[in-house]
Scaffold this active site. Sequence first.
Site, short mmCIF file in Angstrom:
data_model
loop_
_atom_site.label_atom_id
_atom_site.label_comp_id
_atom_site.label_asym_id
_atom_site.label_seq_id
_atom_site.Cartn_x
_atom_site.Cartn_y
_atom_site.Cartn_z
N TYR A 143 27.98 7.32 0.03
CA TYR A 143 29.28 6.67 -0.08
C TYR A 143 30.11 7.20 -1.24
O TYR A 143 31.33 7.01 -1.28
CB TYR A 143 29.11 5.16 -0.23
CG TYR A 143 28.56 4.45 0.98
CD1 TYR A 143 28.48 5.09 2.21
CD2 TYR A 143 28.09 3.15 0.91
CE1 TYR A 143 27.97 4.45 3.33
CE2 TYR A 143 27.58 2.49 2.02
CZ TYR A 143 27.52 3.15 3.22
OH TYR A 143 27.01 2.51 4.33
N LYS A 194 14.25 8.69 4.10
CA LYS A 194 13.98 9.58 5.22
C LYS A 194 13.47 10.92 4.68
O LYS A 194 14.07 11.98 4.86
CB LYS A 194 15.23 9.78 6.08
CG LYS A 194 15.57 8.61 6.98
CD LYS A 194 14.62 8.47 8.16
CE LYS A 194 14.85 9.55 9.19
NZ LYS A 194 13.94 9.39 10.37
N ASP A 227 14.12 4.40 9.66
CA ASP A 227 14.16 3.99 11.07
C ASP A 227 12.97 3.11 11.42
O ASP A 227 13.11 2.12 12.14
CB ASP A 227 14.25 5.21 12.00
CG ASP A 227 13.25 6.30 11.67
OD1 ASP A 227 12.57 6.22 10.62
OD2 ASP A 227 13.14 7.25 12.47
N ASP A 251 22.61 -0.69 3.15
CA ASP A 251 23.72 -1.31 3.85
C ASP A 251 23.27 -1.74 5.25
O ASP A 251 23.51 -2.88 5.68
CB ASP A 251 24.88 -0.31 3.94
CG ASP A 251 26.19 -0.94 4.38
OD1 ASP A 251 26.21 -2.14 4.72
OD2 ASP A 251 27.20 -0.22 4.40
N ASP A 255 21.86 -5.91 6.47
CA ASP A 255 22.53 -6.65 7.54
C ASP A 255 21.56 -6.99 8.67
O ASP A 255 21.64 -8.06 9.28
CB ASP A 255 23.70 -5.85 8.09
CG ASP A 255 24.94 -5.98 7.22
OD1 ASP A 255 24.87 -6.67 6.19
OD2 ASP A 255 25.98 -5.38 7.56
#
Length: 370
Positions: A143, A194, A227, A251, A255
Site C-alpha cells: 500500500y 507467501k 491463502d 487487510d 475482514d
Amino acid sequence: MAKNKKLLILAGDGIGPEVMRQVIRVIDWFAKRRAVAFDVAEGLVGGGAIDKHGVPLTDATMAEAMAADAVLLGAVGGPKWDGMPFDKKPERGLLRLRKDMELFANLRPALVFEALADASSLKPELVRGLDLMIVRELTGGVYFGTPRGIETLPDGTRRGVNTQVYATAEIQRVARVAFDLARRRGRKVCSVEKANVMESGVLWREEVTKLHAVEYRDIELSHMYADNCAMQLVRQPKQFDVIVTDNLFGDLLSDCAAMLTGSLGMLPSASLGAADAAGRRRALYEPVHGSAPDIAGKDLANPLATLLSFSMMLRYSFGLGDDADLVDNAVQGVLAAGVRTGDIATPGSRKVSTTAMGDAVLGELERLGA
C-alpha cells in the site's frame, strides 16, 4: 489510576457521536465507581472538521492527538462529503492520524460472544468460544511501497504498478507486538505470508523466526501461507491465538475473521505505535464499522464495538486488565439477557435503541462492579 492520563475523543461523523455518547457515560461511571479517571478532551475529525474548519483534521487537533495517552475515534465520512477533492475527504483525517502518530500495528480481535454464536455464517460449533487476534502491519508493504502508479506503454496500453516492500525493522517491530500479546493470551503466534512465491515473504518468515529465537522462545511459533490461512479461518478458526501478517494480507484476513463473529457492529480495533523509553505507545482505538449515514441520528446504532474499543484501550494503553474485563463481561451479560440493537436482533430478543443499550451496559456494570 492517576487523573492526568489524557484521552482525546474524536466522535467523528454519522453514527460516531451517538455511539461515543454511550462510551462517555461508561467513562463517567468508571470515574465515579472505580476511581479510573481521565483528562478528557474532545475534537473534530472528518466531515465535521471540514464543515467547521475546511480540513478533515486541523493541526491543533493533530497536536492534541500526539500529546494524548490514547485517542478514541468513532467514525468518519458520509455522502455529504463525497464530492470533496481526494486530499480533503473526511477519511484523510483518519489517515493523517495513523501516519503522523506512526501507528504501525493494527490489532483486530475476532471474539464470539456466547449469545451470538448462532449469528455467524459458520456452524456454531466452529465459532463458539472463538477468541483470536490478528496483528496487521499498517504502515508498510504494497500500500505504501514505491515505485507505484499507472503508466502508458509505447504501444498505447497501460500498466499499473505497486511494490511490495518490507525491511527488517518493519517486520520485527510488528512481530514483537504480536509476541508480546501472545504472552498475555494463549502463547501461540502464527506468522502469515507467501514465502513460496514472494521474496518479501521469504524475508518476513526469516526475520520473524530470528526474533523468535532470540527473544520469544517461550512462545509457540508457526508459519502459514496467506491463502491457507484464509481457508483455515473458515475451516477451523479456533486453532489460532495470535496471527501476525503484513498490510495486504492483514487487510483481507481481518475482514474474513470479522465475519466469523456474525456482526461488524460488534468489532473493536486498536492501532499502536512504537513504545518510547518509558514504555508509552501512541494509540488509536476505533470500532470497525463505518459511519452508517443511513441510520445516523436515529438512535439505532450499535454502541458495543465502540465500548469494546474502550475496553481495548483500558487493557493495552493503561494496563487495566480487570477494568477491561469488567466492560467485556458487562457486554457479555447484556447479550446473554437477550438485549439487542437492530443489527444483531434475533427472534425472541429484545430490540433496543442505542441509548437503551447504553443503559443496559451501565446497569450490568453496576451489578458486576458492586
